[in-house]
Each structure stands twice: as structure tokens, then as C-alpha cells.
Motif scaffolding. Structure first.
Motif, PDB file in Angstrom:
ATOM      1  N   PHE A 267     -75.734  -9.114 103.084  1.00  0.00           N
ATOM      2  CA  PHE A 267     -76.822 -10.186 103.120  1.00  0.00           C
ATOM      3  C   PHE A 267     -77.159 -11.116 103.948  1.00  0.00           C
ATOM      4  O   PHE A 267     -77.683 -12.544 103.886  1.00  0.00           O
ATOM      5  CB  PHE A 267     -76.215 -11.273 101.562  1.00  0.00           C
ATOM      6  N   GLY A 268     -76.391 -11.122 105.155  1.00  0.00           N
ATOM      7  CA  GLY A 268     -76.375 -11.629 106.288  1.00  0.00           C
ATOM      8  C   GLY A 268     -75.697 -13.162 106.148  1.00  0.00           C
ATOM      9  O   GLY A 268     -75.670 -14.513 106.220  1.00  0.00           O
ATOM     10  N   VAL A 269     -74.264 -13.561 105.523  1.00  0.00           N
ATOM     11  CA  VAL A 269     -74.187 -14.258 105.356  1.00  0.00           C
ATOM     12  C   VAL A 269     -73.581 -14.983 106.748  1.00  0.00           C
ATOM     13  O   VAL A 269     -72.891 -14.415 107.948  1.00  0.00           O
ATOM     14  CB  VAL A 269     -72.799 -14.570 104.951  1.00  0.00           C
ATOM     15  N   ASP A 270     -73.626 -15.897 106.737  1.00  0.00           N
ATOM     16  CA  ASP A 270     -73.623 -16.550 108.702  1.00  0.00           C
ATOM     17  C   ASP A 270     -72.313 -16.804 109.359  1.00  0.00           C
ATOM     18  O   ASP A 270     -71.764 -17.594 108.652  1.00  0.00           O
ATOM     19  CB  ASP A 270     -74.932 -17.938 108.927  1.00  0.00           C
TER      20      ASP A 270
END
Lengths: 313, 523
Positions: A267-270
Motif C-alpha cells: 500500500f505504500g504506507v509511509d
């Protein structure tokens, strides 16, 4: 921490009296060593937490945990105080709930304990049983949730943090036990002097039970200070979040990371914004620290409450 | 009078106990009956709502304001977030101003931090609380299978006929993947639904040592790269990972379910019994003793890996997603160093259960709720609003369809994958303009596993799987990172797995797979 300090205080006492009266004995020495060991086992991790909170993150990764920070920094605290408003508000909520909650709870506990301890109260046994019964059986999570949210509509108010924890049957039993040792003659003589029940309670009974109140007050305030689950369930309004919930949130981000790394990348969670290890430790210090400072003020009552068993006048 | 007084105490006691017993039983019954009662209630509501003027479907097609005859309904939407946005209310107001003319409904957004998502939602469901939408998934707090099993979610198969745009916007294969016992309980949030394995390599090392990335075709081809970095960069860790690089064995010719690809019998083999696993472990041991693998990899937790990557000292990471445009996200993770993706396996369709939105059984307006989900999946304006916030305040346009999130403003969650179809949304600065096309293409062309749509039901072997996880934690991690000698430890690991019940687990998995294969005519 608390018990360790109590034990430490005890052992100091033993030492002080021992030096004067008793000659050297192996038992004494061994018990000292034992208590010093226990004390250290409790204090050392706490010291480690403090020093980690002051260590540079890269240094933790490279060298592991160190008691003396190799690379001293207050970055973690700066990270937390970046948004001071959130923290101050959370402290405010926690302090309000702790103060109001402890006072109200002490009052209710003392009143209920006093009434059930009076031998001339006709429904003493059923009333005590009613309190005792809830120690064995209670509604559980879902019914309390329904009650608080759907019937009392306490969600998103500060009361949902205070009211559910107000009456603890165990503390009432303790209070009852303490008060039942109080001689009934005191109350009778007060009656003869013309005092009514309310006055007897507030001017005679309460002052005489200070040690019990102080001890219970300490436990109660710890309970209110450390509680976060009610807030998690009932509070949606970010302005009413207590400090412990902030801490829990920070800590659980770690759990989230450890169990879901696959999805994080999907998901590309930062993750670069996630709290660092030292920030989490700093938060632990900030959340627990005030209570550690408050404890010494209660300590003298605490020890007294344990040792003063009667009020023989 | 005296006698009456005497008998009072036991009477009070008895009646008290009776009362408590009755109330306890009563609340139990309530709990058991709740889903059923609820079911009929919501069905009844469905019927009445269905009979109501059909303006719902019409409204979404046209943008005309809804007839004022019907008062707008309010929907409540619970979803997971990682940081509480400061400007939540402002964005919610903007969303409501946008959707009310379209679907004659307003939405109450209820973000829940991931720390308490599962507890909070499960308590609400148990308490039969009335709300409309919730985020679900097969991981973390989403708890999809469990919620379906408890009857907490509404099957939406029939409702979907009234939202044809939504039905069409999501490929049939994705709908199929959400089905439990033939019914759809969630609207999948379209995003990357395919996975490939490969390496993320820091670009500065590729440039410095002239590494030919095209020569890396399999997992083991990375070895010379690691050697170069190890020999020339004493401060840099050549490779770091916490996940098992053997993974499900895709690299080595196995399906994720554990059978050898092409095996007509679909026989499931446990990881440790695969002959390739032994070779893999020997290779890892060599990497470890040569100093390529981070020395603490065996005990490292994921959050420590994240911290380690943040320092920029890791050259290569094993990556199991390889999503198009992922290099931008990974740049941040690698301490702001550019990375290059090198793929070593064919992309494979992984299903869409990782993120969905479902409708609660307790919803009073399931059609409206589904219409809202239709908008988040088909209407870019709404999707961008709920994901990125308000233009020029929370983000600025830097290209046709590319934005830069304003990190100082109060809505920077960037969690499009929670709300809907990310493929209709804006791109972030640095992502290639064709990222979404590539993602769509990847989703479509990704190899469909032979058993696509099959999901294991872990309930029958729950105890075993917990035990096995514990054993794997003990032995697996140390073995997979090469920290221990496989010749000595692998037999112990296999032994411990047997004791933990791996046989029973494999048997049960095989049974479920066989049943599915039979039902789908593949065996």
C-alpha cells in the motif's frame, strides 16, 4: 517501580535499626543482598528506558541498547513536543480524570464501605453481598458498551472515562474491613453529643480512616492514570484522548509493523514517519513519569496503611 | 412483623440472584438472536427502500439534484487510519457538499487508529450498534472472514444490480475473490493485486559499480552484486530482510498454496520438506558467513528493519511486491536514496481481499451506502477529495494528474487504498505518469494461479498453525537468514514442526484444496 521503592524504603529502615541494635548476622546480610537484587531488577530496566530515550536512533541500531548513551540527543523529546498541544491536552484529560475520578471514587468507596460495616444497619448482609456478587459475576464488555453508549450516551464525554471505574468492589471490601475495626463506641458517643449520620461520617469516620483512604487513593489514581481502554472504545473526539492512549497508539504501531510488513510495501504506507524506538521510550517516560514523582508523597501513608491495623484509642 | 423481618434477608437474596440469573440469560439470548433478528430487520428495510422511488440509481447516472421530497440520509463510515488527520471535519464537510446532490446522503467519517481498530469494531458489532460502512481486509484489523462468519456483514449481491457502474468498474475476477460461500460481502478497493518478487537496489551503487541489472534473473544472481558491495563498502550492509526469502517458494517452482506447479495431483508439501529449501538454506548460510547478510537479521523485527533502512546503510532489500511506481515510496524508506527495482519472478495475481469496504448488517440504508462506495470507486473527484483533501490547501497540482501533498497541512494520510479505486486517483510527485496504466495492465496480465479464488479456511487447524508459527519463529528465522548451520538445525526444525502438528495442518489444507478442485472441475 512503586513496589520496588516501597521495598527499598523498608530495607533502608531495616538497615538503620539493624545497625544500632543487632550485631552482624548472616541472615541480615543475605536479606539485604536479596532486597538489593530485587530493587536493582526493577530499577535497572527503568534506567535503561530513560537512557534509550536520550540515544540517537542510528546508535541504537548499530550498538544496541547502552546504559550510557554513546550518542546523546534529545531528538526523541523534540519529536514528541513537535505537536505540544496534543500532548498538553492529553495530560489535561488524564489529570482531570485522575483527580475527579479519585476523589469521587474515594467518596463512594468510603460511604459504601462505611454503611456496610455498620453493625446496626439492617440490610448489611444483602448490601455487602450485592457488592461482593459483582466481583464474581459481571456483565462483561459488550453489555457495558451497550449500556454506556446506547443508554447512558456517555460516549465522547469525559464521564465515560470516570464513571465506569468509580466503584470497585474489591476496594469497598478493603474499606469495609478497615472500618469494621473502628470501635462502635466512637460513633455512639458522637451520637450522644448530638451529631447526625452525615456529620459522624464526615467529621469522625473520614478523618480516622486517612491511612486507608491514602492507600486506596493511590491505587485508584494509578488506575485512572493508566486506563486507556475505555478511551479507545468510547472516545472518537481527538480532544478527549488521555495520555496513556497516545502511548498505546505509539507502541502498537510497532506491532502493526512487525505483523504486516508485506502490506506496508503493497500500500505504500509511509513508514519514515513512524515513531522511532527512542521516541517510544521517551513517550513511556512522559506517560509514566508524573506518577513516579507522586508516589513518594503517598509513601508514608502507604506504609502506615499497611502497618496500622487498628485504632485502639 | 418480627417473622416477616427475619425472612426478609433470604428473600431479598433469592430474588436478587434470580434477577441476575434471568438478566444474564436474557443478555445471552439477545446476543445469540441479534444477527438473526437483525437480518430480518435489514431485509425488511431493503424491501421498503427498494419500493421507494428509484431515484437512487438515477441520481448517480445524472448529476441532477435529488428530489427534495426525501430527506437526506446520514451514513456512518468506520475505517482504519495511521495518523489522525487534523482537518478531518473540513474534508468531511467538503465531501458532504459534493455527495449530497448526487446520492442524497451525507457521510459521517469515523477514522479509527489502527491500534484499536479490531477491538473497537468487534465490540460495536457485538453490541449491535447501528452504522453503515466499515473497512475490512484479510489482515491486520480487517478481519473479513471472521466478520462474515459471525454474520456481521451484509451480502451485497442483490444490491449490486442497482449500482451497475460499480459492478462494471471492478473486474469479475476481483468480485469472485471476495466471495464467501458464493456471496459477496465486500467491495474491493482496486489497487495493485499482483505480486512479483525481486530486489530493491540503491541506485548509487548501481551507478558506482556499473551493475548490469538485466543480468539478474533469479534470486541467486544477486550474489556477485552483494560481493562487490561487501568488498568495497565496509560501512554498508549488502542485504537486509526480515522475511523468508524462500517465501512460498514461487522462486523455486511452487504455488503459494504449497503444491509444485504443474503437479496434476496438487499435492501440498510443507516448506521444510521441499528439496529446494535445503539448497536455499545452504546458499543463505554462505551469504551469512561471507558477511552479506546483516548479522542481526535472525533476531531483527520489522520495525528495526524499517529503522535500519531509514539510515540509508542498506544496499539491497528483498521485496515481495514490486508494484509499479513503488520506487517512490521506497525512496523514503531507504533514507531518501533512489532505488531501482529488479524483478526476478513472474507477477502473479494475489487477490483483492487485502483491502475492501463492507456494509454492516446494522445499516439502515444499505443502498445509499453502496452508492457511496460506487462513487469512491468510479468518481475521481470524490476519491481524490477523501484521499488527499482539499486542493491548494492539502495538496498542490504539479502536473496534469500529479500532485504534491502538503506535509504542513492537516490531511496527509495518503490512504487511498482504504477508500476506493486508487487507479482513478491522482499520482504523487515522482511517480511515472503511466503508473496506473501499468498497474492495471499488471493486474490483468498477471498470471492467474490455477486455484484462483481459493482461500484456506484456517479455523479447523487454528491450534496447529499457532504452534507452527511459534516453531518457525524459533528455528525458521535463524535458518532463513543463514545465522545457523542448516545441516545441524534443519532436522531439529523439521522435528519440532512435526510435533507442532504440521502433518495435521497439511492434511486439512489438502482436504480443503481437493474439495475446491472437485467443485471447480479441476481434478
Amino acid at each position: 517501580m512503586n513496589t520496588s521503592q516501597a521495598i527499598a524504603a523498608e530495607s533502608v529502615k531495616i538497615k538503620a535499626t539493624g545497625q544500632r541494635k543487632e550485631p552482624f548476622s548472616v541472615v541480615n546480610l543475605l536479606s539485604h543482598i536479596l532486597f538489593i537484587g530485587i530493587t536493582l531488577a526493577m530499577i535497572v530496566p527503568f534506567v535503561l528506558v530513560i537512557s534509550i530515550s536520550f540515544t540517537e536512533e542510528t546508535s541504537i541500531i548499530e550498538h544496541g541498547y547502552q546504559f550510557i548513551p554513546l550518542d546523546f540527543t534529545a531528538k526523541a523529546y523534540r519529536y514528541i513536543f513537535e505537536a505540544p498541544l496534543v500532548l498538553i491536552r492529553a495530560y489535561g484529560i488524564t489529570i482531570i480524570t485522575t483527580v475527579i475520578g479519585t476523589i469521587l471514587s474515594l467518596l463512594v468507596t468510603a460511604m459504601l464501605g462505611y454503611v456496610t460495616s455498620r453493625r446496626d444497619f439492617r440490610y448489611r448482609t444483602p448490601a455487602s453481598f450485592f457488592v461482593f456478587f459483582t466481583m464474581l459475576f459481571n456483565g462483561g464488555l459488550v453489555p457495558s458498551y451497550i449500556l454506556i453508549k446506547q443508554y447512558l450516551h456517555l460516549d465522547n464525554t469525559i464521564w465515560c472515562l470516570i464513571l465506569p471505574a468509580l466503584v470497585s468492589p474489591f476496594y469497598i471490601m478493603v474499606m469495609k474491613g478497615f472500618l469494621s475495626k473502628m470501635p462502635f463506641e466512637i460513633i455512639e458517643s458522637a451520637k450522644i453529643d448530638g451529631a447526625r449520620e452525615i456529620r459522624i461520617f464526615f467529621t469522625i469516620v473520614l478523618p480516622l480512616s486517612t491511612p486507608a483512604l491514602a492507600t486506596l487513593g493511590l491505587f485508584l489514581s494509578f488506575g485512572f492514570w493508566n486506563s486507556w481502554f475505555p478511551a479507545l472504545l468510547y472516545i472518537d473526539n481527538e480532544k478527549l484522548i488521555p495520555i496513556q492512549l497516545l502511548l498505546v497508539r505509539m507502541m502498537q504501531k510497532l506491532e502493526f509493523l512487525t505483523s504486516n510488513s508485506d502490506f506496508i510495501s503493497q500500500f505504500g504506507v509511509d513508514t519514515s514517519k513512524f515513531p522511532t524506538l527512542s521516541a517510544r521510550m521517551a513517550m513511556a517516560i512522559l506517560a509514566g513519569g508524573p506518577m513516579v514523582c507522586i508516589f513518594p508523597f503517598f509513601q508514608k501513608y502507604f506504609v502506615k496503611g499497611l502497618t496500622v491495623g487498628s485504632l485502639k484509642g | 412483623m418480627k417473622v416477616w423481618k427475619m425472612s426478609m434477608a433470604p428473600l431479598v437474596l433469592a430474588s436478587l440472584m434470580l434477577m441476575l440469573l434471568v438478566s444474564a440469560c436474557g443478555s445471552n439470548n439477545d446476543k445469540n438472536n441479534a444477527p438473526a433478528a437483525d437480518n430480518t430487520a435489514s431485509n425488511a428495510k431493503n424491501d421498503t427502500a427498494a419500493n421507494a422511488p428509484d431515484n437512487a440509481a438515477n441520481d448517480t447516472a445524472t448529476t441532477e439534484p435529488a428530489p427534495a421530497a426525501e430527506p437526506p440520509v446520514e451514513l456512518t463510515y468506520y475505517y482504519i487510519v495511521y495518523d489522525m488527520p487534523a482537518d478531518q471535519q473540513e474534508v468531511e464537510d467538503a465531501i458532504n457538499a459534493y455527495i449530497q446532490p448526487k446520492i442524497n446522503a451525507t457521510i459521517k467519517l469515523k477514522p479509527v487508529l489502527e491500534a484499536g481498530y479490531k477491538d473497537k469494531i468487534n465490540t460495536m458489532l457485538a453490541a449491535n450498534e447501528s452504522f453503515d460502512l466499515l473497512w475490512t481486509s484479510n489482515w491486520g484489523g480487517g478481519d473479513y472472514d471472521n466478520k462474515v462468519a459471525k454474520g456481521a456483514l451484509l451480502p451485497i449481491d442483490d444490491l449490486l444490480d442497482k449500482t451497475p457502474d460499480l459492478k462494471a468498474a471492478i473486474p469479475q475476477v476481483a468480485w469472485d475473490d471476495t466471495k464467501v460461500d458464493g456471496k459477496i460481502y465486500g467491495v474491493p478497493n482496486m489497487q495493485i493485486a499482483a505480486k512479483a518478487e525481486g530486489f530493491a537496489i540503491q541506485k548509487r551503487f548501481i551507478d558506482k559499480y556499473n551493475i548490469d541489472v538485466n543480468s539478474i534473473k533469479t534470486q541467486m544472481d544477486i550474489e556477485p552484486v552483494l560481493k562487490t558491495i561487501h568488498d568495497n563498502e565496509p560501512d554498508i550492509i549488502p542485504i537486509a530482510t526480515t522475511s523468508n526469502m524462500f517465501d512460498f517458494g514461487r522462486q523455486y517452482g511452487y504455488a503459494a498454496q504449497g503444491y509444485k506447479l504443474g503437479d496434476p495431483n496438487f499435492k501440498i508439501i510443507d516448506t521444510t520438506d521441499k528439496p529446494e529449501y535445503k539448497t536455499f538454506l545452504d546458499n543463505m548460510r554462505r551469504w551469512y558467513t561471507s558477511g552479506y547478510i546483516y548479522k542481526d537479521a535472525a533476531t531483527m523485527k520489522d520495525d528495526q528493519l524499517v529503522a535500519l533502512l531509514n539510515t540509508g546503510k542498506v544496499a539491497v532489500e528483498w521485496n515481495t511486491t514490486m508494484k509499479p511506481g513503488g520506487e517512490v515510496d521506497d525512496k523514503k524508506r531507504f533514507g531518501n536514496n533512489d532505488v531501482v527495482y529488479v524483478r526476478v519472478s513472474e507477477p502473479e495475481f494475489t487477490g483483492v481481499r487485502a483491502t475492501m469496504n463492507s456494509i454492516s448488517r446494522t445499516s439502515k440504508n444499505p443502498e445509499k451506502a453502496l452508492e457511496f462506495l460506487q462513487l469512491t470507486s468510479t468518481d475521481p473527484a470524490l476519491f481524490n477529495l477523501i484521499t488527499f483533501g482539499i486542493k491548494d490547501k492539502h495538496y498542490t497540482m504539479v502536473g496534469d494528474n500529479t500532485i504534491k501533498i502538503n506535509q504542513d497541512a492537516g490531511y496527509k494520510g495518503d490512504q487511498g487504498w482504504v477508500f476506493g479505486n486508487v487507479l482513478i486517483g491522482y499520482l504523487k510527485e515522482g511517480q511515472a505518469p503511466d503508473t496506473w496504466e501499468r498497474t492495471k495492465q499488471l493486474n490483468e496480465t498477471a498470471k492467474r494461479p490455477e486455484v484462483n479464488g481459493f482461500n484456506f479456511n484456517t479455523e479447523p487447524y487454528k491450534t496447529e498453525s499457532v504452534n507452527i508459527a511459534a516453531v518457525s519463529e524459533q528455528y525458521g528465522k535463524a535458518l532463513n537468514s543463514g545465522a545457523v548451520d542448516p545441516a545441524k538445525v534443519l532436522p531439529k526444525y523439521q522435528d519440532a514442526l512435526k510435533k507442532a502438528g504440521v502433518g495435521k495442518q497439511t492434511e486439512e489444507m489438502q482436504k480443503q484444496l481437493d474439495e475446491w478442485l472437485k467443485a471447480n472441475g479441476k481434478k
